[in-house]
Design a protein around this motif. Structure first.
Motif, PDB file in Angstrom:
ATOM      1  N   UNK A 263       0.975  -1.299  -0.030  1.00 48.80           N
ATOM      2  CA  UNK A 263      -0.003  -0.285   0.050  1.00 48.80           C
ATOM      3  C   UNK A 263       0.993   1.087  -0.222  1.00 48.80           C
ATOM      4  N   UNK A 264       0.810   2.023  -1.059  1.00 48.95           N
ATOM      5  CA  UNK A 264       1.910   3.162  -1.240  1.00 48.95           C
ATOM      6  C   UNK A 264       0.781   4.523  -0.793  1.00 48.95           C
ATOM      7  N   UNK A 265       1.401   5.090  -0.200  1.00 42.94           N
ATOM      8  CA  UNK A 265       0.751   6.330   0.516  1.00 42.94           C
ATOM      9  C   UNK A 265       1.604   7.772   0.470  1.00 42.94           C
ATOM     10  N   UNK A 266       0.866   8.787   0.123  1.00 42.94           N
ATOM     11  CA  UNK A 266       1.492  10.076   0.023  1.00 42.94           C
ATOM     12  C   UNK A 266       0.378  11.083   0.068  1.00 42.94           C
ATOM     13  N   UNK A 267       0.717  12.326   0.523  1.00 44.88           N
ATOM     14  CA  UNK A 267      -0.079  13.223   0.603  1.00 44.88           C
ATOM     15  C   UNK A 267      -0.132  14.135  -0.684  1.00 44.88           C
ATOM     16  N   UNK A 268       0.868  14.091  -1.603  1.00 46.12           N
ATOM     17  CA  UNK A 268       0.940  14.505  -2.830  1.00 46.12           C
ATOM     18  C   UNK A 268       0.290  13.657  -3.860  1.00 46.12           C
ATOM     19  N   UNK A 269      -0.954  13.882  -4.467  1.00 46.50           N
ATOM     20  CA  UNK A 269      -1.688  13.154  -5.544  1.00 46.50           C
ATOM     21  C   UNK A 269      -0.766  12.927  -6.565  1.00 46.50           C
ATOM     22  N   UNK A 270       0.143  13.580  -7.193  1.00 47.20           N
ATOM     23  CA  UNK A 270       0.778  13.221  -8.211  1.00 47.20           C
ATOM     24  C   UNK A 270       1.647  12.082  -7.966  1.00 47.20           C
ATOM     25  N   UNK A 271       2.347  12.009  -6.837  1.00 47.47           N
ATOM     26  CA  UNK A 271       3.252  11.013  -6.412  1.00 47.47           C
ATOM     27  C   UNK A 271       2.334   9.692  -6.325  1.00 47.47           C
ATOM     28  N   UNK A 272       1.141   9.730  -5.703  1.00 51.35           N
ATOM     29  CA  UNK A 272       0.082   8.696  -5.713  1.00 51.35           C
ATOM     30  C   UNK A 272      -0.190   8.142  -7.178  1.00 51.35           C
ATOM     31  N   UNK A 273      -0.182   9.144  -8.065  1.00 52.52           N
ATOM     32  CA  UNK A 273      -0.582   8.688  -9.239  1.00 52.52           C
ATOM     33  C   UNK A 273       0.609   7.577 -10.167  1.00 52.52           C
ATOM     34  N   UNK A 274       1.893   8.350  -9.927  1.00 52.48           N
ATOM     35  CA  UNK A 274       3.044   7.502 -10.146  1.00 52.48           C
ATOM     36  C   UNK A 274       3.135   6.139  -9.776  1.00 52.48           C
ATOM     37  N   UNK A 275       2.428   5.763  -8.489  1.00 51.72           N
ATOM     38  CA  UNK A 275       2.714   4.639  -8.072  1.00 51.72           C
ATOM     39  C   UNK A 275       1.594   3.463  -8.326  1.00 51.72           C
ATOM     40  N   UNK A 276       0.755   3.949  -9.124  1.00 53.48           N
ATOM     41  CA  UNK A 276      -0.622   3.117  -9.133  1.00 53.48           C
ATOM     42  C   UNK A 276      -0.232   1.955  -9.895  1.00 53.48           C
ATOM     43  N   UNK A 277       0.583   1.990 -10.903  1.00 55.58           N
ATOM     44  CA  UNK A 277       0.890   0.540 -11.606  1.00 55.58           C
ATOM     45  C   UNK A 277       1.956  -0.204 -10.828  1.00 55.58           C
ATOM     46  N   UNK A 278       2.559   0.420  -9.567  1.00 52.67           N
ATOM     47  CA  UNK A 278       3.878  -0.214  -9.282  1.00 52.67           C
ATOM     48  C   UNK A 278       3.470  -0.488  -7.830  1.00 52.67           C
ATOM     49  N   UNK A 279       2.447  -0.553  -7.438  1.00 54.27           N
ATOM     50  CA  UNK A 279       1.902  -1.117  -6.256  1.00 54.27           C
ATOM     51  C   UNK A 279       0.588  -1.721  -6.082  1.00 54.27           C
ATOM     52  N   UNK A 280       0.251  -2.517  -4.964  1.00 53.65           N
ATOM     53  CA  UNK A 280      -1.040  -3.203  -4.821  1.00 53.65           C
ATOM     54  C   UNK A 280      -2.060  -1.996  -5.042  1.00 53.65           C
TER      55      UNK A 280
END
Ligand SMILES: Nc1ncnc2c1ncn2[C@@H]1O[C@H](COP(=O)(O)OP(=O)(O)OP(=O)(O)O)[C@@H](O)[C@H]1O
Ligand SMILES: Nc1ncnc2c1ncn2[C@@H]1O[C@H](COP(=O)(O)OP(=O)(O)OP(=O)(O)O)[C@@H](O)[C@H]1O
Lengths: 219, 219
Positions: free
Chosen positions: B28-45
């Motif tokens: 589970x990848x968490x960040x308060x910055x939405x863009x960073x979250x988007x970058x991890x969508x295909x690289x985390x569950x």
């Protein structure tokens, strides 16, 4: 004994310099920030304040006498790129440059850095590896997907010999035990009759899958 | 299969998350910055935007179901300290936190982080080790000052058997060769009659001094 020039004494650069110096190599630590230079005085052969983007300043430091230069001037992409180019121009045979991100790294490769380092990315991969192999402190890659790892034997193996546990050449587990760490002792190439004791750490060679199957830490 | 929570998707955090995810663990990848979250969508569950300093937000993520949490919210010492405390409070059994520097690391230890990571410092030590062992790609520590290293045999050893080269138990070099990497092949626990060929990489166990003496890359 290596002659190493380190430019940029942030967390990464100062660690490279201090570690090499502790191991007996000659290290010239350079930074344009005087305070950073002062912090490295007792942790390097020489610590000098200099502007790494100035060819004259670099030549004055006698940099072409070095085997390796590490460009660790971090955030300032322009400084790091310029220093990397200048060092090669002056004739340093091996230049390793630290990249802030993938784009910076690509630029460094294009301008001829012999190696590019991504400290945060590498440490992240290492931590991930250590977390995946919970009781495993380290991993030595031998080839893609095959390596040596320190693993914790599962409870079912305790008291068994390596042969009984299937941990011998062509044994059921497919792993080869290269060494057993027992307390502070390290027993190299143990024979098949060696009995696995509680607290033993097995230094095992095998594929990722084989290592994961056996490691008590996983699953 | 581990359940890992990663808070903070900078270079270090995203690398931890992506590496674990690639190895088949739940991340589970968490960040308060939405863009960073988007970058991890295909690289985390799952990748979720959340404020890690909010106990309510963390509880909502179901964090107490995780084996490990990695707090990689970097520069903001306050955020990293607060998240580290909250995660333990909520009941995550193992919390690893990234420190910006020695003082930050000390604070994290005091407030109960189970492990503290210094990415730049560790990568600096690793690079220093690799530079000191020039042709050596990696090192596995077995105990203080004793470990396994991949070394390049000096020219004088080429064509000799391991025994002739002194690379056997109680041989002149004091090293034990655990494996030989030859091209893409890895030969484990070679016998004393194995002849050293050009291009071979010897996987050797010994003290730092013993390894340094033999490695053709040094001196
Ligand atoms: N042109 C330059 N000449 C000499 N030193 C430089 C130059 N540019 C930057 N530096 C030095 O490089 C060091 C590292 O830079 P900086 O702190 O920006 O990078 P960083 O990536 O945050 O470092 P780290 O992550 O290793 O802590 C600083 O001490 C800085 O003074
Ligand atoms: N309170 C918080 N809640 C959630 N995410 C946070 C919080 N504080 C910081 N972050 C995130 O943590 C990430 C890492 O932070 P930052 O970039 O400051 O650290 P860094 O040390 O430079 O990272 P790295 O060196 O790993 O690239 C950022 O993406 C940031 O949005």
């Amino acid at each position: 004994k290596r002659q190493v020039l380190v430019i940029g004494l942030g967390r990464f650069g100062s660690s490279v310099a201090a570690t090499l110096f502790d191991r007996g190599h000659d290290v010239l630590a350079v930074d344009h920030n005087e305070r950073r230079v002062q912090e490295m005085v007792s942790r390097s052969t020489h610590a000098v304040q200099a502007e790494a983007t100035s060819e004259a300043a670099l030549r004055e430091l006698g940099v072409k006498n070095f085997d390796v230069a590490v460009v660790a001037a971090g955030h300032d992409v322009q400084s790091s790129v310029l220093a990397t180019v200048l060092l090669q121009r002056i004739g340093v045979p091996y230049v390793v440059s630290r990249a802030q991100d993938e784009v910076h790294g690509l630029i460094l490769e294009k301008i001829g850095a012999h190696a590019v380092v991504y400290p945060e990315k590498e440490s992240g991969e290492r931590l991930a590896h250590n977390l995946a192999y919970r009781e495993v402190m380290d991993y030595l890659e031998l080839s893609a997907g095959f390596g040596v790892s320190k693993i914790t034997p599962p409870p079912a193996m305790l008291g068994k010999t390596l042969e009984e546990a299937g941990l011998v050449a062509r044994g059921t587990m497919g792993l080869t035990i290269l060494a057993i760490k027992r307390g502070a002792q390290v027993m190299l190439t143990p024979d098949r009759f060696e009995r696995i004791q509680p607290g033993d750490i097995l230094v095992a060679a095998g594929t990722d899958e084989q290592l994961e199957k056996v490691d008590a830490a996983l699953g």
